[in-house]
Design an enzyme around this catalytic site. Sequence first.
Site, PDB file in Angstrom:
ATOM      1  N   SER A 198      35.188  99.588  11.546  1.00 41.42           N
ATOM      2  CA  SER A 198      36.599  99.335  11.228  1.00 41.42           C
ATOM      3  C   SER A 198      37.212  98.120  11.903  1.00 41.42           C
ATOM      4  O   SER A 198      38.377  97.823  11.667  1.00 41.42           O
ATOM      5  CB  SER A 198      37.438 100.576  11.550  1.00 41.42           C
ATOM      6  OG  SER A 198      37.139 101.611  10.648  1.00 41.42           O
ATOM      7  N   SER A 207      39.275 100.552   8.883  1.00 44.56           N
ATOM      8  CA  SER A 207      40.637 101.046   8.914  1.00 44.56           C
ATOM      9  C   SER A 207      41.622 100.080   9.559  1.00 44.56           C
ATOM     10  O   SER A 207      42.830 100.258   9.458  1.00 44.56           O
ATOM     11  CB  SER A 207      40.673 102.369   9.674  1.00 44.56           C
ATOM     12  OG  SER A 207      40.271 102.196  11.023  1.00 44.56           O
ATOM     13  N   LYS A 240      47.068  97.990  16.797  1.00 44.22           N
ATOM     14  CA  LYS A 240      46.796  98.938  15.720  1.00 44.22           C
ATOM     15  C   LYS A 240      47.514 100.244  16.033  1.00 44.22           C
ATOM     16  O   LYS A 240      47.516 100.702  17.190  1.00 44.22           O
ATOM     17  CB  LYS A 240      45.283  99.161  15.607  1.00 44.22           C
ATOM     18  CG  LYS A 240      44.863 100.112  14.485  1.00 44.22           C
ATOM     19  CD  LYS A 240      43.346 100.232  14.431  1.00 44.22           C
ATOM     20  CE  LYS A 240      42.880 101.187  13.331  1.00 44.22           C
ATOM     21  NZ  LYS A 240      41.400 101.268  13.257  1.00 44.22           N
TER      22      LYS A 240
END
Length: 492
Positions: A182, A158, A83
Amino acid sequence: MSALNSKDLHVQGVAQLAKMLREKDVSAVEATQHFIARIRQNDGLGAFLSVNEDAALDAARAADARIASGNAGALEGVPIAHKDIFVTKDAPTTAGSKMLEGYRSPFDATVVTKLAQAGAVSLGKLNCDEFAMGSSNENSAYKPVKNPWDVSRIPGGSSGGSAAAVAARLLPAVTGTDTGGSIRQPASFCGITGIKPTYGRASRYGMIAFASSLDQAGPMAVSAEDCALLLSQMCGPDPDRDSTSLDVPAEDFSLRLNDSLEGLRIGIPKEFFGEGLAPDVRAAIDAALAEYRKLGATLVDITLPRTELSIPVYYIIAPAEASSNLSRFDGVKFGHRAKAYDDLTDMYRKTRAEGFGDEVKRRIMIGTYVLSHGYYDAYYLQAQKIRRMIANDFQSAFEQCDVIAGPVAPTVAWKLGDKADDPVANYLADIFTLPGSLAGLPGMSVPCGFGEGGMPVGLQLIGNYFGEARLLNAAHRFQQATDFHLRRPEGF
């Protein structure tokens, strides 16, 4: 590599692929090339922000050399991606924001280092909501991510790029971060498995901070077995670089995957099954709980009375910490700087106005307000007190049960743009993940069925502190009895 292996390589999980690499059924270079090709072919999903092909192939060659010499690590040669909230040396790190466009870190995050030491090959950086602020991955400054099950829908956020990449089998596993859900929410929306460990289990060093008392790294993969393999390498103390890192030794979470579930007490909080829960989601959760009964578990009714308060508490504490953490992005030392300005104050103002997106600005303003003189006691301090009460509610519940189960989100993934103009609606979608985050507890999402439009539904499992092995065991045994985690979106 045989034609069969070449064709089916992307359907292998981490455990299977690692075995193939160790037994030299496929080389790390071949695996890396295969997944890079899939990433290029599916660029329209928006899952990746950058792909570093040259560095990945160099790492793959080194992995092949270690395999040949008999010095293979636990994840030797397995392709992954991070990420874009984790800094990576000499590679782009943006946190999904224009504020960090072009930034290259001089060092790796601890999680990145640990996985590399285990032999994993990083292919690039995954898209995310800007500074991890969002529940839909529409807040990325660069492009939204699309859900592989239905490209007209969001993948969740996210860590939406991470979830979409695994769901589309662009990679067998990835890293994500979970502040208020998330990892769990996008895992649920994309039909994959993801786990957030106990707060402090994995180092936050090199993880661009959103809310420091909540942010936690974790893996996302097809199965609980794969998550266990990655999490075992990600966790461990990091006292010299992360003051919130817990002095708890690294653990092999795969050792208890086949424990019996006979006698496991699963707590069912009544607050997670109220009017706001969509009927299709409830049906999938009820069916999953029935499967757990067949596996020998006992369902116990419990209460988490302050569940609804988790939303206002989170959206006071998290923005307050974000306001403080993001104050460093001012255009002075690194990141975006406005091209034209009159003086220092004007430079600050224009740089931050240009560099931050709407949601980030919204949370900075909320956070600054609740921390300001005259409001700190009324908002921030009160929120912290209720946070402690929420944590106490969980401890009371764990006197009656071993694991807590329920939905991850009230609905399946919604259409892109549906809630873009209503941030509060986005916030409300986190109601089932926020309580565990505020308490710092481990939690995970396990694929358990499908709802409206054929979209995936995830079962949330929450454990007590340091209960990751028990959670992963419960998830693994469920996945041995079902095949929801093995199903893929059509075309992928």
